[in-house]
Design an enzyme around this catalytic site. Structure first.
Site, PDB file in Angstrom:
ATOM      1  N   ASP A   7      -6.080   5.770  -2.757  1.00 43.15           N
ATOM      2  CA  ASP A   7      -6.544   4.841  -1.690  1.00 43.15           C
ATOM      3  C   ASP A   7      -8.026   4.190  -1.689  1.00 43.15           C
ATOM      4  O   ASP A   7      -8.601   4.501  -2.409  1.00 43.15           O
ATOM      5  CB  ASP A   7      -6.115   5.546  -0.201  1.00 43.15           C
ATOM      6  CG  ASP A   7      -5.745   4.744   0.784  1.00 43.15           C
ATOM      7  OD1 ASP A   7      -5.670   3.432   0.976  1.00 43.15           O
ATOM      8  OD2 ASP A   7      -5.219   5.398   1.680  1.00 43.15           O
ATOM      9  N   ASP A  53      -0.593  -1.952   5.304  1.00 44.53           N
ATOM     10  CA  ASP A  53       0.506  -1.040   5.576  1.00 44.53           C
ATOM     11  C   ASP A  53       1.748  -1.563   6.153  1.00 44.53           C
ATOM     12  O   ASP A  53       1.752  -2.581   6.844  1.00 44.53           O
ATOM     13  CB  ASP A  53       0.015   0.260   6.140  1.00 44.53           C
ATOM     14  CG  ASP A  53      -0.938   1.028   5.586  1.00 44.53           C
ATOM     15  OD1 ASP A  53      -1.372   0.599   4.335  1.00 44.53           O
ATOM     16  OD2 ASP A  53      -1.461   2.072   6.248  1.00 44.53           O
TER      17      ASP A  53
END
Ligand code: GLA
Length: 394
Positions: free
Chosen positions: A155, A210
């Site tokens: 990430d 997201d």
């Protein structure tokens, strides 16, 4: 030979050896993810509520539901499995939630014939505030390899002024040096246009923020799948075997959309040659949802070995046609209706790159039915928010 000549010879030899090692490892890594990775990840359903039981349940259900038999294989723990580092800098799993440790969990997943994935972050902290890998890349990669990790999602939180290409390249090299083939999933949200640099760094890269379990909503860091879909237009040429655009994990079965909408989401993700990482509760999955996730004819579109990403070939208001060229010369075609009422949608052969006089058979992939021979175009009535997905074979 003079001393400096000897040093020069050694330097050349060392350089060649290094290149050989790196190129060899690189070639091995490119063998991974020849088709878009398929699996399950804990985040969309469980968030930080992960534990070894949650992961074991998902692995069990992936096999018992028949998902494994249709190609799903990676079981990935997302954020929140890690709590701290020990005095030597080794990353530590949450002892309450993972009492048997990560190695035992990986062994369990492997014993089911599946592969095991884990999550970390290029910055100092993960997005949920757990320790990131910055400065520990090689140590973490060695640890993952020792645990038997097969997939790393990496990430981009708490990265401050880090350069994305450099940061992901460091972890890429660390994974290569670990000696274990590990699929590298770059999760940088598309900020630095990873499709331009990540082809030789990772096997998949997120192209957007997201996903959220809704049709087209917009939240602070996440959006519905339709918003993400529109952001994929133009990225088609960057995907191919071993390196995929990742429009984020699936929301199919998480409860925020209708079955028709989930079928559309799944169809379009397959057209995009997207990684198919389910994100629902596999243990408690209604048949209707399982049937979406395991439709073999739709999965074959996603997993077509040629690895060509599909594209939007026509848009007329709420009505769209998407096409994906497949290895046998046929085309997967999605007639998509974003509108509020039923609409007739047509795919013309020239949208598909076929001469208009070419006769072709059309098969409906959701109804699993041959529809007959068509010449020049194929039209169908498409329900609101739905798709008709067909395979057109000359
Ligand atoms: C980011 C990622 C998500 C998820 C969370 C975990 O938002 O994009 O997919 O991994 O972090 O904290």
């Amino acid at each position: 030979m003079s001393r400096s000549a000897k040093i020069a010879v050694w330097l050349v030899l060392a350089f060649c050896f290094d290149l050989r090692v790196v190129n060899g490892a690189h070639a091995a890594e490119q063998e991974l993810a020849r088709t878009p990775p398929m699996g399950w990840n804990s985040w969309n359903k469980f968030g930080c509520n992960v534990s070894e039981q949650v992961i074991k349940d998902a692995a069990d259900a992936m096999v018992s539901s028949g998902m494994h038999a249709t190609g799903y294989e990676y079981v990935v723990i997302d954020d929140c499995w890690q709590v701290a580092r020990d005095a030597n800098g080794n990353i530590l799993a949450d002892p309450q939630r993972f009492p048997s440790g990560i190695k035992a969990l990986a062994d369990y997943v492997h014993s089911k014939g599946l592969k095991f994935g884990i999550y970390s972050d290029s910055g100092t902290k993960t997005c949920a505030g757990r320790p990131g890998s910055r400065g520990y890349e090689y140590q973490d990669a060695r640890q993952y390899a020792a645990w038997g990790v097969d997939y790393l999602k990496y990430d981009w939180c708490s990265t401050d002024t880090e350069n994305a290409e450099a940061a992901y390249t460091t972890m890429h090299r660390a994974l290569l040096e670990s000696g274990r083939p590990i699929v590298f999933s770059i999760c940088e949200w598309g900020k630095s246009k990873p499709w331009l640099w990540a082809r030789d760094v990772g096997n998949l890269w997120r192209t957007t923020g997201d996903i959220y379990d809704c049709w087209d909503c917009k939240k602070e860091y996440s959006t519905g799948w339709l918003v993400i879909l529109d952001q994929q237009v133009g990225l088609e040429t960057y995907a191919g075997p071993g390196h995929w655009n990742d429009p984020d994990m699936l929301e199919v079965g998480n409860g925020g959309m209708t079955p028709t909408e989930y079928r559309s989401h799944f169809s379009l993700w397959s057209m995009l040659a997207a990684p198919l990482i389910a994100g629902n509760d596999l243990k408690n999955m209604p048949t209707e949802i399982k049937e979406i996730l395991t439709n073999k004819e739709v999965l074959a579109v996603d997993q077509d070995p040629m690895g060509m990403q599909g594209r939007r070939v026509r848009k007329n208001g709420d009505v769209e046609v998407w096409a994906k060229q497949l290895q046998d010369g046929s085309r997967a075609v999605v007639l998509f209706n974003r509108g509020a009422s039923e609409a007739e949608v047509s795919a013309n052969w020239d949208n598909l790159g076929y001469p208009s006089r070419l006769p072709a058979t059309v098969r409906d992939l959701w109804n699993k039915k041959d529809l007959g021979k068509f010449t020049g175009k194929f039209s169908a009535k498409v329900p609101s928010h739905g798709v008709v997905m067909v395979r057109v074979t000359p």
